[in-house]
Motif scaffolding. Structure first.
Motif, PDB file in Angstrom:
ATOM      1  N   ALA A 229      -3.505   2.748   1.687  1.00 14.67           N
ATOM      2  CA  ALA A 229      -3.996   4.020   0.973  1.00 14.67           C
ATOM      3  C   ALA A 229      -5.501   4.376   1.395  1.00 14.67           C
ATOM      4  CB  ALA A 229      -4.164   3.556  -0.644  1.00 14.67           C
ATOM      5  N   PRO A 230      -5.536   5.607   1.568  1.00 17.23           N
ATOM      6  CA  PRO A 230      -6.951   6.139   1.815  1.00 17.23           C
ATOM      7  C   PRO A 230      -8.181   5.445   1.181  1.00 17.23           C
ATOM      8  CG  PRO A 230      -5.772   8.077   1.640  1.00 17.23           C
ATOM      9  CD  PRO A 230      -4.845   6.755   1.128  1.00 17.23           C
ATOM     10  N   GLU A 231      -9.261   5.173   1.639  1.00 16.85           N
ATOM     11  CA  GLU A 231     -10.492   4.486   0.685  1.00 16.85           C
ATOM     12  C   GLU A 231     -10.549   5.096  -0.554  1.00 16.85           C
ATOM     13  OE1 GLU A 231     -14.534   2.389   1.494  1.00 16.85           O
ATOM     14  OE2 GLU A 231     -13.353   2.793   2.954  1.00 16.85           O
ATOM     15  N   ASP A 232     -10.540   6.161  -0.875  1.00 16.45           N
ATOM     16  CA  ASP A 232     -11.040   7.077  -2.163  1.00 16.45           C
ATOM     17  C   ASP A 232      -9.829   6.912  -3.153  1.00 16.45           C
ATOM     18  OD1 ASP A 232      -9.283   8.773  -0.673  1.00 16.45           O
ATOM     19  OD2 ASP A 232     -10.129  10.571  -1.463  1.00 16.45           O
ATOM     20  N   GLN A 233      -8.605   6.320  -2.680  1.00 15.49           N
ATOM     21  CA  GLN A 233      -7.458   6.207  -3.666  1.00 15.49           C
ATOM     22  C   GLN A 233      -7.001   4.762  -3.627  1.00 15.49           C
ATOM     23  OE1 GLN A 233      -4.586   8.808  -1.940  1.00 15.49           O
ATOM     24  NE2 GLN A 233      -5.509  10.535  -2.497  1.00 15.49           N
ATOM     25  N   ARG A 234      -7.658   4.006  -3.233  1.00 10.74           N
ATOM     26  CA  ARG A 234      -7.268   2.533  -3.564  1.00 10.74           C
ATOM     27  C   ARG A 234      -7.212   1.663  -4.628  1.00 10.74           C
ATOM     28  NH1 ARG A 234     -10.216   0.234   1.912  1.00 10.74           N
ATOM     29  NH2 ARG A 234      -8.767   1.075   3.436  1.00 10.74           N
ATOM     30  N   LYS A 235      -7.943   2.427  -5.585  1.00 10.08           N
ATOM     31  CA  LYS A 235      -7.996   1.712  -6.921  1.00 10.08           C
ATOM     32  C   LYS A 235      -6.631   2.368  -7.563  1.00 10.08           C
ATOM     33  CE  LYS A 235     -11.172  -0.799  -8.617  1.00 10.08           C
ATOM     34  NZ  LYS A 235     -10.973  -2.292  -8.760  1.00 10.08           N
ATOM     35  N   THR A 236      -6.224   3.680  -7.411  1.00 10.93           N
ATOM     36  CA  THR A 236      -5.163   4.076  -8.020  1.00 10.93           C
ATOM     37  C   THR A 236      -3.621   3.454  -7.331  1.00 10.93           C
ATOM     38  OG1 THR A 236      -6.205   6.187  -8.216  1.00 10.93           O
ATOM     39  CG2 THR A 236      -4.045   6.347  -8.518  1.00 10.93           C
TER      40      THR A 236
ATOM     41  N   GLU B 101      -3.628   0.513  -5.980  1.00 13.11           N
ATOM     42  CA  GLU B 101      -3.514  -0.959  -6.324  1.00 13.11           C
ATOM     43  C   GLU B 101      -2.994  -0.852  -7.920  1.00 13.11           C
ATOM     44  OE1 GLU B 101      -6.466  -4.578  -7.561  1.00 13.11           O
ATOM     45  OE2 GLU B 101      -7.275  -2.827  -6.575  1.00 13.11           O
ATOM     46  N   VAL B 102      -3.331  -0.068  -8.737  1.00 12.48           N
ATOM     47  CA  VAL B 102      -2.658  -0.119 -10.033  1.00 12.48           C
ATOM     48  C   VAL B 102      -1.008   0.394  -9.900  1.00 12.48           C
ATOM     49  CG1 VAL B 102      -2.501   1.234 -12.293  1.00 12.48           C
ATOM     50  CG2 VAL B 102      -4.705   0.586 -11.420  1.00 12.48           C
ATOM     51  N   ARG B 103      -0.750   1.303  -9.104  1.00 13.24           N
ATOM     52  CA  ARG B 103       0.593   1.774  -9.126  1.00 13.24           C
ATOM     53  C   ARG B 103       1.415   0.541  -8.120  1.00 13.24           C
ATOM     54  NH1 ARG B 103       4.467   4.275 -10.500  1.00 13.24           N
ATOM     55  NH2 ARG B 103       5.470   5.806  -9.258  1.00 13.24           N
ATOM     56  N   PHE B 104       0.656  -0.106  -7.144  1.00 13.21           N
ATOM     57  CA  PHE B 104       1.428  -1.151  -6.576  1.00 13.21           C
ATOM     58  C   PHE B 104       1.690  -2.350  -7.563  1.00 13.21           C
ATOM     59  CE2 PHE B 104       1.044  -5.039  -3.581  1.00 13.21           C
ATOM     60  CZ  PHE B 104       2.091  -4.548  -2.814  1.00 13.21           C
ATOM     61  N   LYS B 105       0.749  -2.634  -8.593  1.00 13.91           N
ATOM     62  CA  LYS B 105       1.309  -3.830  -9.288  1.00 13.91           C
ATOM     63  C   LYS B 105       2.256  -3.291 -10.314  1.00 13.91           C
ATOM     64  CE  LYS B 105      -3.496  -5.670  -9.561  1.00 13.91           C
ATOM     65  NZ  LYS B 105      -4.718  -6.125 -10.299  1.00 13.91           N
ATOM     66  N   GLU B 106       2.265  -1.949 -10.734  1.00 13.57           N
ATOM     67  CA  GLU B 106       3.299  -1.614 -11.493  1.00 13.57           C
ATOM     68  C   GLU B 106       4.776  -1.722 -10.809  1.00 13.57           C
ATOM     69  OE1 GLU B 106       2.450   2.530 -12.295  1.00 13.57           O
ATOM     70  OE2 GLU B 106       1.011   2.070 -13.962  1.00 13.57           O
ATOM     71  N   VAL B 107       4.673  -1.289  -9.604  1.00 11.64           N
ATOM     72  CA  VAL B 107       5.910  -1.670  -8.622  1.00 11.64           C
ATOM     73  C   VAL B 107       6.389  -2.878  -8.713  1.00 11.64           C
ATOM     74  CG1 VAL B 107       7.259  -0.876  -6.512  1.00 11.64           C
ATOM     75  CG2 VAL B 107       5.623   0.818  -7.537  1.00 11.64           C
ATOM     76  N   ASN B 108       5.505  -3.761  -8.364  1.00 18.08           N
ATOM     77  CA  ASN B 108       6.005  -5.065  -8.387  1.00 18.08           C
ATOM     78  C   ASN B 108       6.355  -5.610  -9.595  1.00 18.08           C
ATOM     79  OD1 ASN B 108       5.424  -5.925  -5.451  1.00 18.08           O
ATOM     80  ND2 ASN B 108       3.010  -6.035  -6.061  1.00 18.08           N
ATOM     81  N   ALA B 109       5.610  -5.343 -10.580  1.00 17.21           N
ATOM     82  CA  ALA B 109       6.100  -5.599 -11.990  1.00 17.21           C
ATOM     83  C   ALA B 109       7.721  -5.186 -12.321  1.00 17.21           C
ATOM     84  CB  ALA B 109       5.104  -5.431 -13.061  1.00 17.21           C
ATOM     85  N   ALA B 110       7.897  -3.992 -11.935  1.00 19.08           N
ATOM     86  CA  ALA B 110       9.169  -3.378 -12.223  1.00 19.08           C
ATOM     87  C   ALA B 110      10.282  -4.150 -11.362  1.00 19.08           C
ATOM     88  CB  ALA B 110       9.316  -1.900 -11.915  1.00 19.08           C
ATOM     89  N   TYR B 111      10.117  -4.373 -10.229  1.00 18.18           N
ATOM     90  CA  TYR B 111      10.971  -5.216  -9.354  1.00 18.18           C
ATOM     91  C   TYR B 111      11.310  -6.399  -9.661  1.00 18.18           C
ATOM     92  CZ  TYR B 111      13.332  -6.790  -5.115  1.00 18.18           C
ATOM     93  OH  TYR B 111      14.210  -7.545  -4.269  1.00 18.18           O
ATOM     94  N   GLU B 112      10.267  -7.298 -10.144  1.00 18.89           N
ATOM     95  CA  GLU B 112      10.458  -8.620 -10.727  1.00 18.89           C
ATOM     96  C   GLU B 112      11.258  -8.659 -11.995  1.00 18.89           C
ATOM     97  OE1 GLU B 112       6.864 -10.621 -11.212  1.00 18.89           O
ATOM     98  OE2 GLU B 112       6.012 -10.325  -9.326  1.00 18.89           O
ATOM     99  N   VAL B 113      11.370  -7.581 -12.754  1.00 22.47           N
ATOM    100  CA  VAL B 113      12.069  -7.640 -13.852  1.00 22.47           C
ATOM    101  C   VAL B 113      13.605  -7.294 -13.391  1.00 22.47           C
ATOM    102  CG1 VAL B 113      12.907  -6.494 -16.099  1.00 22.47           C
ATOM    103  CG2 VAL B 113      10.266  -6.970 -15.279  1.00 22.47           C
TER     104      VAL B 113
END
Length: 53
Positions: free
Chosen positions: A32-39, A41-53
């Motif tokens: 992600a571009p530097e100004d969008q990294r926080k967003t 990161e949050v979205r990436f964690k959501e995707v990982n959680a969804a896949y794990e379930v």
């Protein structure tokens, strides 16, 4: 969780995995571009959680 990955509830395991890989690549914080990294990161964690379930 299906909506986070963008697949239907009756999607096959292969379709879910493919959607996960595409979303993980799209939202990975290192890509992600530097100004969008926080967003991203949050979205990436959501995707990982969804896949794990």
């Amino acid at each position: 969780y299906y909506s986070i990955l963008g697949v239907a509830k009756n999607a096959t395991q292969q379709e879910v995995k493919k959607a996960y890989l595409q979303a993980a690549q799209k939202f990975h914080p290192d890509v992600a571009p530097e100004d969008q990294r926080k967003t991203a990161e949050v979205r990436f964690k959501e995707v990982n959680a969804a896949y794990e379930v």
